[in-house]
Design a protein around this motif. Structure first.
Motif, PDB file in Angstrom:
ATOM      1  N   THR B 236      12.541  17.630 110.231  1.00  0.00           N
ATOM      2  CA  THR B 236      13.948  17.889 110.519  1.00  0.00           C
ATOM      3  C   THR B 236      13.958  18.870 111.688  1.00  0.00           C
ATOM      4  O   THR B 236      13.381  19.956 111.593  1.00  0.00           O
ATOM      5  CB  THR B 236      14.618  18.586 109.306  1.00  0.00           C
ATOM      6  N   MET B 237      14.558  18.456 112.797  1.00  0.00           N
ATOM      7  CA  MET B 237      14.514  19.322 113.975  1.00  0.00           C
ATOM      8  C   MET B 237      15.682  20.318 113.929  1.00  0.00           C
ATOM      9  O   MET B 237      16.826  19.945 113.653  1.00  0.00           O
ATOM     10  CB  MET B 237      14.588  18.484 115.260  1.00  0.00           C
ATOM     11  N   LEU B 238      15.374  21.558 114.171  1.00  0.00           N
ATOM     12  CA  LEU B 238      16.422  22.580 114.225  1.00  0.00           C
ATOM     13  C   LEU B 238      16.939  22.633 115.660  1.00  0.00           C
ATOM     14  O   LEU B 238      16.187  22.926 116.581  1.00  0.00           O
ATOM     15  CB  LEU B 238      15.867  23.946 113.807  1.00  0.00           C
ATOM     16  N   GLU B 239      18.199  22.286 115.815  1.00  0.00           N
ATOM     17  CA  GLU B 239      18.760  22.184 117.167  1.00  0.00           C
ATOM     18  C   GLU B 239      19.699  23.350 117.451  1.00  0.00           C
ATOM     19  O   GLU B 239      20.121  24.046 116.546  1.00  0.00           O
ATOM     20  CB  GLU B 239      19.542  20.861 117.329  1.00  0.00           C
ATOM     21  N   GLY B 240      20.048  23.473 118.699  1.00  0.00           N
ATOM     22  CA  GLY B 240      21.026  24.482 119.105  1.00  0.00           C
ATOM     23  C   GLY B 240      20.431  25.522 120.021  1.00  0.00           C
ATOM     24  O   GLY B 240      19.340  25.334 120.560  1.00  0.00           O
ATOM     25  N   SER B 241      21.172  26.621 120.188  1.00  0.00           N
ATOM     26  CA  SER B 241      20.679  27.704 121.043  1.00  0.00           C
ATOM     27  C   SER B 241      19.595  28.465 120.272  1.00  0.00           C
ATOM     28  O   SER B 241      19.543  28.370 119.044  1.00  0.00           O
ATOM     29  CB  SER B 241      21.833  28.643 121.373  1.00  0.00           C
ATOM     30  N   PRO B 242      18.762  29.231 120.970  1.00  0.00           N
ATOM     31  CA  PRO B 242      17.763  30.037 120.253  1.00  0.00           C
ATOM     32  C   PRO B 242      18.394  30.894 119.158  1.00  0.00           C
ATOM     33  O   PRO B 242      17.819  31.070 118.091  1.00  0.00           O
ATOM     34  CB  PRO B 242      17.166  30.907 121.364  1.00  0.00           C
ATOM     35  N   ASP B 243      19.586  31.390 119.435  1.00  0.00           N
ATOM     36  CA  ASP B 243      20.284  32.210 118.456  1.00  0.00           C
ATOM     37  C   ASP B 243      20.565  31.404 117.185  1.00  0.00           C
ATOM     38  O   ASP B 243      20.314  31.860 116.065  1.00  0.00           O
ATOM     39  CB  ASP B 243      21.591  32.693 119.092  1.00  0.00           C
ATOM     40  N   GLU B 244      21.075  30.169 117.374  1.00  0.00           N
ATOM     41  CA  GLU B 244      21.389  29.305 116.217  1.00  0.00           C
ATOM     42  C   GLU B 244      20.102  28.876 115.492  1.00  0.00           C
ATOM     43  O   GLU B 244      20.047  28.851 114.265  1.00  0.00           O
ATOM     44  CB  GLU B 244      22.166  28.065 116.682  1.00  0.00           C
ATOM     45  N   ILE B 245      19.091  28.545 116.278  1.00  0.00           N
ATOM     46  CA  ILE B 245      17.831  28.079 115.681  1.00  0.00           C
ATOM     47  C   ILE B 245      17.199  29.166 114.824  1.00  0.00           C
ATOM     48  O   ILE B 245      16.801  28.937 113.683  1.00  0.00           O
ATOM     49  CB  ILE B 245      16.842  27.626 116.782  1.00  0.00           C
ATOM     50  N   THR B 246      17.136  30.402 115.370  1.00  0.00           N
ATOM     51  CA  THR B 246      16.499  31.480 114.605  1.00  0.00           C
ATOM     52  C   THR B 246      17.319  31.805 113.357  1.00  0.00           C
ATOM     53  O   THR B 246      16.750  32.135 112.311  1.00  0.00           O
ATOM     54  CB  THR B 246      16.284  32.736 115.473  1.00  0.00           C
ATOM     55  N   ALA B 247      18.636  31.681 113.451  1.00  0.00           N
ATOM     56  CA  ALA B 247      19.484  31.926 112.266  1.00  0.00           C
ATOM     57  C   ALA B 247      19.164  30.898 111.179  1.00  0.00           C
ATOM     58  O   ALA B 247      19.009  31.231 110.000  1.00  0.00           O
ATOM     59  CB  ALA B 247      20.953  31.865 112.651  1.00  0.00           C
ATOM     60  N   LYS B 248      19.032  29.611 111.589  1.00  0.00           N
ATOM     61  CA  LYS B 248      18.700  28.561 110.618  1.00  0.00           C
ATOM     62  C   LYS B 248      17.325  28.793 110.005  1.00  0.00           C
ATOM     63  O   LYS B 248      17.096  28.590 108.822  1.00  0.00           O
ATOM     64  CB  LYS B 248      18.706  27.186 111.310  1.00  0.00           C
ATOM     65  N   LEU B 249      16.424  29.239 110.861  1.00  0.00           N
ATOM     66  CA  LEU B 249      15.054  29.476 110.414  1.00  0.00           C
ATOM     67  C   LEU B 249      15.025  30.553 109.330  1.00  0.00           C
ATOM     68  O   LEU B 249      14.349  30.414 108.300  1.00  0.00           O
ATOM     69  CB  LEU B 249      14.229  29.911 111.632  1.00  0.00           C
ATOM     70  N   ILE B 250      15.792  31.605 109.553  1.00  0.00           N
ATOM     71  CA  ILE B 250      15.842  32.698 108.570  1.00  0.00           C
ATOM     72  C   ILE B 250      16.444  32.191 107.257  1.00  0.00           C
ATOM     73  O   ILE B 250      15.962  32.523 106.173  1.00  0.00           O
ATOM     74  CB  ILE B 250      16.614  33.902 109.157  1.00  0.00           C
ATOM     75  N   GLU B 251      17.450  31.329 107.385  1.00  0.00           N
ATOM     76  CA  GLU B 251      18.063  30.725 106.190  1.00  0.00           C
ATOM     77  C   GLU B 251      16.997  29.949 105.382  1.00  0.00           C
ATOM     78  O   GLU B 251      16.895  30.087 104.173  1.00  0.00           O
ATOM     79  CB  GLU B 251      19.121  29.725 106.652  1.00  0.00           C
ATOM     80  N   ILE B 252      16.217  29.155 106.098  1.00  0.00           N
ATOM     81  CA  ILE B 252      15.187  28.342 105.420  1.00  0.00           C
ATOM     82  C   ILE B 252      14.147  29.238 104.758  1.00  0.00           C
ATOM     83  O   ILE B 252      13.786  29.034 103.604  1.00  0.00           O
ATOM     84  CB  ILE B 252      14.496  27.388 106.435  1.00  0.00           C
ATOM     85  N   LEU B 253      13.703  30.253 105.489  1.00  0.00           N
ATOM     86  CA  LEU B 253      12.676  31.146 104.943  1.00  0.00           C
ATOM     87  C   LEU B 253      13.188  31.892 103.716  1.00  0.00           C
ATOM     88  O   LEU B 253      12.440  32.112 102.760  1.00  0.00           O
ATOM     89  CB  LEU B 253      12.206  32.140 106.010  1.00  0.00           C
ATOM     90  N   SER B 254      14.460  32.230 103.731  1.00  0.00           N
ATOM     91  CA  SER B 254      14.947  32.962 102.569  1.00  0.00           C
ATOM     92  C   SER B 254      15.225  32.002 101.401  1.00  0.00           C
ATOM     93  O   SER B 254      14.973  32.330 100.251  1.00  0.00           O
ATOM     94  CB  SER B 254      16.139  33.842 102.937  1.00  0.00           C
ATOM     95  N   GLU B 255      15.674  30.797 101.722  1.00  0.00           N
ATOM     96  CA  GLU B 255      15.849  29.761 100.687  1.00  0.00           C
ATOM     97  C   GLU B 255      14.534  29.492  99.943  1.00  0.00           C
ATOM     98  O   GLU B 255      14.504  29.302  98.737  1.00  0.00           O
ATOM     99  CB  GLU B 255      16.255  28.459 101.375  1.00  0.00           C
ATOM    100  N   LYS B 256      13.458  29.461 100.700  1.00  0.00           N
ATOM    101  CA  LYS B 256      12.146  29.174 100.104  1.00  0.00           C
ATOM    102  C   LYS B 256      11.500  30.441  99.548  1.00  0.00           C
ATOM    103  O   LYS B 256      10.298  30.450  99.243  1.00  0.00           O
ATOM    104  CB  LYS B 256      11.199  28.555 101.146  1.00  0.00           C
ATOM    105  N   ALA B 257      12.257  31.516  99.502  1.00  0.00           N
ATOM    106  CA  ALA B 257      11.788  32.797  98.953  1.00  0.00           C
ATOM    107  C   ALA B 257      10.569  33.346  99.679  1.00  0.00           C
ATOM    108  O   ALA B 257       9.709  33.993  99.086  1.00  0.00           O
ATOM    109  CB  ALA B 257      11.494  32.665  97.463  1.00  0.00           C
ATOM    110  N   ILE B 258      10.493  33.082 100.972  1.00  0.00           N
ATOM    111  CA  ILE B 258       9.373  33.616 101.747  1.00  0.00           C
ATOM    112  C   ILE B 258       9.724  35.004 102.294  1.00  0.00           C
ATOM    113  O   ILE B 258       8.873  35.864 102.403  1.00  0.00           O
ATOM    114  CB  ILE B 258       8.968  32.626 102.858  1.00  0.00           C
ATOM    115  N   ILE B 259      11.026  35.168 102.586  1.00  0.00           N
ATOM    116  CA  ILE B 259      11.455  36.536 102.985  1.00  0.00           C
ATOM    117  C   ILE B 259      12.519  37.026 102.013  1.00  0.00           C
ATOM    118  O   ILE B 259      13.105  36.231 101.296  1.00  0.00           O
ATOM    119  CB  ILE B 259      12.013  36.583 104.431  1.00  0.00           C
TER     120      ILE B 259
END
Ligand code: FAD
Ligand code: AMP
Lengths: 322, 259
Positions: B236-259
């Motif tokens: 699943t490709m995370l699209e958008g500006s770097p700002d949007e991408i990093t925000a999504k990334l943090i969401e995923i990492l916290s969803e998976k209880a990594i952070i």
């Protein structure tokens, strides 16, 4: 029509590798659809103790001998050639690992069979066998059709389910003596890797850097990231070959096999030799500026961008969160 | 020591690859050629051996786009001879190429007691497996691939090599010369040669060109079809500006209880 399919067991340090069971599984499937017997061959000191786990095969040939210290293609091929000729075997499956490498081309040269490398799939249909191979670091696949269904195939680890190769049945075991023909190469010793400062196989988070990281100095952004989210930094082969990180951090075919909770690949293309070491990670996130990079075929999440545009910002945001 | 090393140009996979209209080969107009990565290491290892033990390094390649650059580069690093084999070999598969090289070595009497033949270990389009094993069989000499270290013992005319296995484990093997080995990585990273030095060598040294016709050697069977990997199982490709991408990334990492 020839009379059989043979799987050469692949093992290292007294452990049968998963790809051996993958090969037994696909071998069984092919044998059933081609109506041929499935054989396996296990070579090595203590090989007999593995044979009982190979019940999916009809017959297991075992060459167990103290003198056999290590996989030397020349020795394996001497044994294989005899079994293949005596039993009229048409299809031989070998593992696409460093342990079994060299066996395929050498046997092909001796028997005048075709050898097909990097196989991801084997399909028998309408009396023909089709092999799909992964080439160009995973960017291109090739299909080869063998009308005579005769050949030697090296199987990329992770291509077939290993479970399909396991059975509780006990196979017929045939002991074969060591050929004692003399070898042109002499095994001297094993060289164990130096213990690293961290054991990457035990880490639950790995941030892995590839050639796309650009320079040795840039590895610091991966260090910074693990300082925040935990885990350790590891790498693909070119980073190790450059001497930027120690061998104990290499992931892949020649390096470590890891199964962390998170594997973050930064600037790694995803060549099959790298994938072999990290494909079983629970969550794979890849950052690569090439949208066609094969790493995106194994990652759950992909980011097609420059590392420099993503990772520093990610670090900043994670810091803010704390 | 008399070192013969075979090198080869391959497609640079960091670039986009296009399949040609015949669906059996790559579109050559799209390829950016580079020396196969392990060959770079093989050249380096050959030069390191020459520096340590003396002798002569001959680099041999089939004619291919940009191969002259690679040959001059090897000369600039310290190789003594560069040979380019011309002829219609483009569509030949590894077993046929191995015959060509082996015949050439025999015809020119290049296989003497102190000969070490080297190549890179495993090219990225290596469908038929390692060339060295086909050549080792043709020449009836010991063969060893995935080598990362070579030492020569002139008193016994043998080499000690390290072969790579898995998990960082290596095996040490002893091999009498003449022999053929595939280099995975040189003991040191390949040295960098400034353009000026390559230009200088182009003025003084010469690539020897030889023509070998392809009679009596079979080209081998071609592949039936090339294709791009299927898209299934893609990320699943995370699209958008770097700002949007990093925000999504943090969401995923916290969803998976990594952070
Ligand atoms: C016998 C054998 C054993 C091997 N064993 C191993 C092994 O154990 N482990 C291993 O890893 N390899 C191994 N290899 C090598 C393997 O084939 C590949 O060459 C290697 O994995 C490639 O490493 P890479 O992805 O870092 O580099 P490359 O393939 O060069 O990929 C670099 C990637 O970075 C991307 N990139 C570049 N700049 C940026 C940027 N600024 N931002 C984002 N992305 C960027 C590019 O698009 C490219 O996809 C082995 C090979 C052989 C033949
Ligand atoms: N056509 C060729 N011309 C020159 N060298 C070759 C050729 N094919 C293979 N080689 C050598 O063998 C190495 C490994 O190729 P392969 O064994 O086919 O994976 C290459 O990197 C070269 O060093």
């Amino acid at each position: 029509m020839s009379k059989g399919i043979l799987v050469l067991a692949d093992h290292t340090k007294e452990v049968i590798t998963d790809v051996s069971y993958e090969m037994l599984g696909i071998g069984r499937k092919l044998a059933d659809s081609m109506n041929q017997p499935l054989y396996s061959l296990i070579i090595g000191d203590g090989a007999e103790k593995f044979a009982s786990g190979f019940g999916i095969a009809d017959k297991v040939f075992v060459v167990a001998d103290k003198k056999i210290e290590i996989a030397i293609p020349e020795l394996i091929v001497q044994i294989l050639k005899k079994i293949v000729t005596e039993n009229d075997i048409s299809l031989i499956l070998v593992a696409g690992t460093n342990i079994s490498s060299g066996v395929g081309p050498l046997l092909a040269a001796k028997l005048d069979y075709r050898f097909i490398h990097f196989c991801k799939n084997l399909i028998y249909e309408n009396g023909e066998l089709m092999a799909t191979s992964q080439l160009f670091g995973g960017k291109i696949f090739s299909e080869t059709v063998l009308n005579d269904c005769k050949g030697i195939f090296s199987i990329l680890p992770g291509s077939f389910p290993a479970e399909a190769g396991k059975a509780s049945r006990f196979p017929e075991i045939i002991d074969i003596p060591h050929p004692d023909d003399g070898l042109k190469i002499k095994f001297k010793a094993f060289i164990e890797p130096e213990a690293g400062d961290v054991d990457v196989t035990k880490e639950s988070i790995l941030v892995s850097v590839g050639r796309g990281i650009g320079s040795s100095d840039n590895i610091s952004i991966a260090d910074e990231l693990v300082e925040i989210i935990g885990g350790a930094v590891c790498a693909s082969r070119p980073i190790i070959d450059q001497g930027w990180l120690p061998l104990s951090r290499q992931i892949g075919k020649s390096g470590m096999i890891v199964k962390p909770k998170l594997y973050m690949a930064l600037g790694i293309s995803g060549a099959p030799e790298h994938i072999e070491g990290m494909k079983d990670a629970e969550l794979i996130i890849a950052v690569n500026k090439d949208s066609a990079a094969p790493i995106f075929n194994v990652a759950q999440y992909g980011i097609c961008a420059d590392i420099d545009d993503i990772v520093p910002m990610l670090i900043d945001k994670l810091k803010e969160r704390k | 020591m008399n070192i013969l090393i075979f090198i080869r140009m391959v497609a640079d996979v960091v670039e986009e690859l296009k399949i040609a209209d015949d669906f059996k080969s790559l579109d050559i107009d799209w390829i950016r050629f580079r020396l196969s990565e392990t060959d770079e290491h093989a050249v380096e290892q050959a030069i390191l051996l020459k520096e340590k033990y003396g002798g002569m390094v001959t680099v041999i390649a089939l004619d291919a786009p940009e191969v002259d650059d690679a040959l001059y580069n090897a000369l600039a690093k310290g190789a003594d001879r560069a040979i380019k084999i011309c002829g219609d070999w483009m569509n030949f598969r590894s077993p046929g190429i191995a015959k060509l090289f082996s015949n050439y070595i025999k015809d020119e009497n290049l296989l003497v007691t102190q000969t070490l033949i080297m190549s890179g270990s495993q090219a990225i389009d290596d469908l038929e497996g390692e060339l060295i094993y086909y050549m080792g069989e043709n020449l009836n000499i010991p063969t060893c691939g995935i080598v990362t270290s070579v030492n020569y013992r002139s008193d016994f005319n043998l080499i000690n090599v390290y072969k790579e296995f898995a998990g960082g484990l290596r095996g040490e093997f002893e091999i009498n010369l003449p022999a053929i080995i595939g280099i995975q990585a040189a003991e040191k990273p390949p040295r960098y040669i400034p353009i000026a030095k390559i230009r200088a060598i182009m003025k003084t040294a010469k690539i020897e060109e030889i023509d070998i016709p392809d009679d009596h050697i079979s080209a081998g069977k071609e592949v039936n079809r090339l294709l791009e990997p299927e898209v299934s199982g893609r990320a699943t490709m995370l699209e958008g500006s770097p700002d949007e991408i990093t925000a999504k990334l943090i969401e995923i990492l916290s969803e998976k209880a990594i952070i």
